[in-house]
Design an enzyme around this catalytic site. Structure first.
Site, PDB file in Angstrom:
ATOM      1  N   LYS A 149       0.785  -1.138   0.005  1.00  0.00           N
ATOM      2  CA  LYS A 149       0.070   0.016  -0.026  1.00  0.00           C
ATOM      3  C   LYS A 149       0.875   1.005  -0.071  1.00  0.00           C
ATOM      4  CE  LYS A 149      -4.103   1.506   2.033  1.00  0.00           C
ATOM      5  NZ  LYS A 149      -4.953   1.975   0.833  1.00  0.00           N
ATOM      6  N   GLU A 182      -9.279  -6.048  -8.556  1.00  0.00           N
ATOM      7  CA  GLU A 182      -9.976  -5.428  -7.549  1.00  0.00           C
ATOM      8  C   GLU A 182     -10.311  -4.150  -8.155  1.00  0.00           C
ATOM      9  OE1 GLU A 182      -7.336  -3.878  -4.407  1.00  0.00           O
ATOM     10  OE2 GLU A 182      -5.706  -3.594  -5.846  1.00  0.00           O
TER      11      GLU A 182
HETATM   12  N1  PMP Z   1      -7.788  -1.938  -2.680  1.00  0.00           N
HETATM   13  C1  PMP Z   1      -7.192  -0.991  -2.698  1.00  0.00           C
HETATM   14  C2  PMP Z   1      -6.427  -0.485  -4.143  1.00  0.00           C
HETATM   15  C3  PMP Z   1      -7.261  -0.081  -1.641  1.00  0.00           C
HETATM   16  O1  PMP Z   1      -6.758   1.229  -1.744  1.00  0.00           O
HETATM   17  C4  PMP Z   1      -7.998  -0.284  -0.611  1.00  0.00           C
HETATM   18  C5  PMP Z   1      -8.218   0.567   0.621  1.00  0.00           C
HETATM   19  N2  PMP Z   1      -7.373   0.737   1.214  1.00  0.00           N
HETATM   20  C6  PMP Z   1      -8.820  -1.584  -0.412  1.00  0.00           C
HETATM   21  C7  PMP Z   1      -8.474  -2.478  -1.820  1.00  0.00           C
HETATM   22  C8  PMP Z   1      -9.607  -2.195   0.763  1.00  0.00           C
HETATM   23  O2  PMP Z   1      -8.811  -2.312   1.642  1.00  0.00           O
HETATM   24  P1  PMP Z   1      -9.230  -2.268   3.100  1.00  0.00           P
HETATM   25  O3  PMP Z   1     -10.207  -3.142   3.308  1.00  0.00           O
HETATM   26  O4  PMP Z   1      -7.795  -2.834   4.006  1.00  0.00           O
HETATM   27  O5  PMP Z   1      -9.442  -0.733   3.386  1.00  0.00           O
END
Ligand code: PMP
Length: 288
Positions: A149, A182
């Site tokens: 991330k 995603e």
């Molecule tokens: N995919 C991406 C690219 C994201 O930025 C996020 C949000 N942070 C998610 C999926 C979802 O992740 P999370 O459930 O950990 O917030």
């Protein structure tokens, strides 16, 4: 608003970063987006663990322990009187030269912002989202792994631009083989019968924390949760599709590339998971 910067809580107007910070110059850093509900920080340890894993993957040393990071997030919420909201936690490579070399940077900068969250409008949880599949391929895991991330979100932003240009708020991103990875800021799920399907993160997705929680809750609801490769065909012909993310929580998708999903409204299983997730998030977490 008070911002946490490298061990201190400073007023917002004094929370400034150098133009030589490699977070700004190169997107060199990592971050987390975390929710607070009802006086608790939800899944805080999972977010902190993922932050340290992302940092490890880019050889970024975070100059504090995980336990201190957990405490700093809680302290920042407390200092801002935050009981409900959104926490942005970021670590930049720090101040360096104009060259790429991260080893020439001083210590990494840790910044914590405890603020409000702009959710999708409430009616979209009733109506569901219309989305597209983007032409922009998700980053290859062999290049910059989407599990990291990082502060470089250009790949996602390019797909988000496509979505907005098409009059949508989200886009599905495919990997280089054309399989579903995603959405630009959320993970994606398909409901077929009593099966809940989602791509394995190895297809090019962030290992979402909401995704993990929803998979657990769905299993407790008696569903079969299966990680498998999905194509656009699987999305178009699904009974239901929904997205998951810390900010979005669980939100139904009712149209993809002008194919109506199910009967065109968020389905029964999606609606159930929206409720179960909210209940769970509102009653679990690290106390502020
Ligand atoms: N995919 C991406 C690219 C994201 O930025 C996020 C949000 N942070 C998610 C999926 C979802 O992740 P999370 O459930 O950990 O917030």
């Amino acid at each position: 608003m008070k911002i946490y910067m490298n061990g201190e809580l400073v007023p917002e107007q004094d929370a400034k970063v150098s133009v030589f910070d490699h977070g700004l110059l190169y997107g060199d850093g990592v971050f987390e987006g975390i929710r607070a509900y009802n006086g608790r920080v939800f899944e805080l340890e999972s977010h902190v663990d993922r932050l340290y894993d992302s940092a490890k993957a880019i050889a970024l040393e975070i100059p504090m322990s995980r336990a201190d990071m957990v405490a700093a997030v809680v302290e920042t919420c407390r200092a801002n009187g935050l009981r409900e909201g959104y926490v942005r936690l970021l670590v930049t490579r720090g101040v360096g030269t104009l060259g790429l070399n991260p080893y020439l940077c001083e210590t990494a900068q840790v910044i914590i912002i405890a603020a409000d969250i702009q959710l999708y409008p409430a009616e979209l949880y009733e109506q569901g989202l219309k989305i597209i599949t983007a032409g922009t391929t998700r980053n290859l895991p062999e290049a910059v792994n989407p599990r990291i991330k990082s502060l470089n979100y250009l790949n996602n932003i390019l797909a988000k631009i496509e979505a907005i240009n098409a009059g949508c708020m989200e886009a599905v991103m495919l990997n280089s083989q054309g399989a579903v990875a995603e959405a630009t800021g959320d993970n994606i799920f398909v409901v077929r019968g009593n099966n809940l399907l989602t791509p394995p993160v190895s297809e090019g997705a962030l290992d979402g924390i909401t995704r993990k929680v929803v998979m657990q809750l769905a299993a407790e609801e008696g569903m079969n949760v299966i990680e498998q490769r999905l194509s656009r065909y699987d999305l178009y012909t699904a009974d239901e599709v929904f997205l998951t993310g810390s900010a979005a929580e669980v939100i139904g998708v009712v149209d993809i590339d002008r194919r109506q999903i199910g009967d065109g409204a968020p389905g029964a299983i999606t609606r159930r998971l929206v409720d179960v997730y909210r209940k769970h998030a509102n009653s679990n977490g690290t106390a502020i």
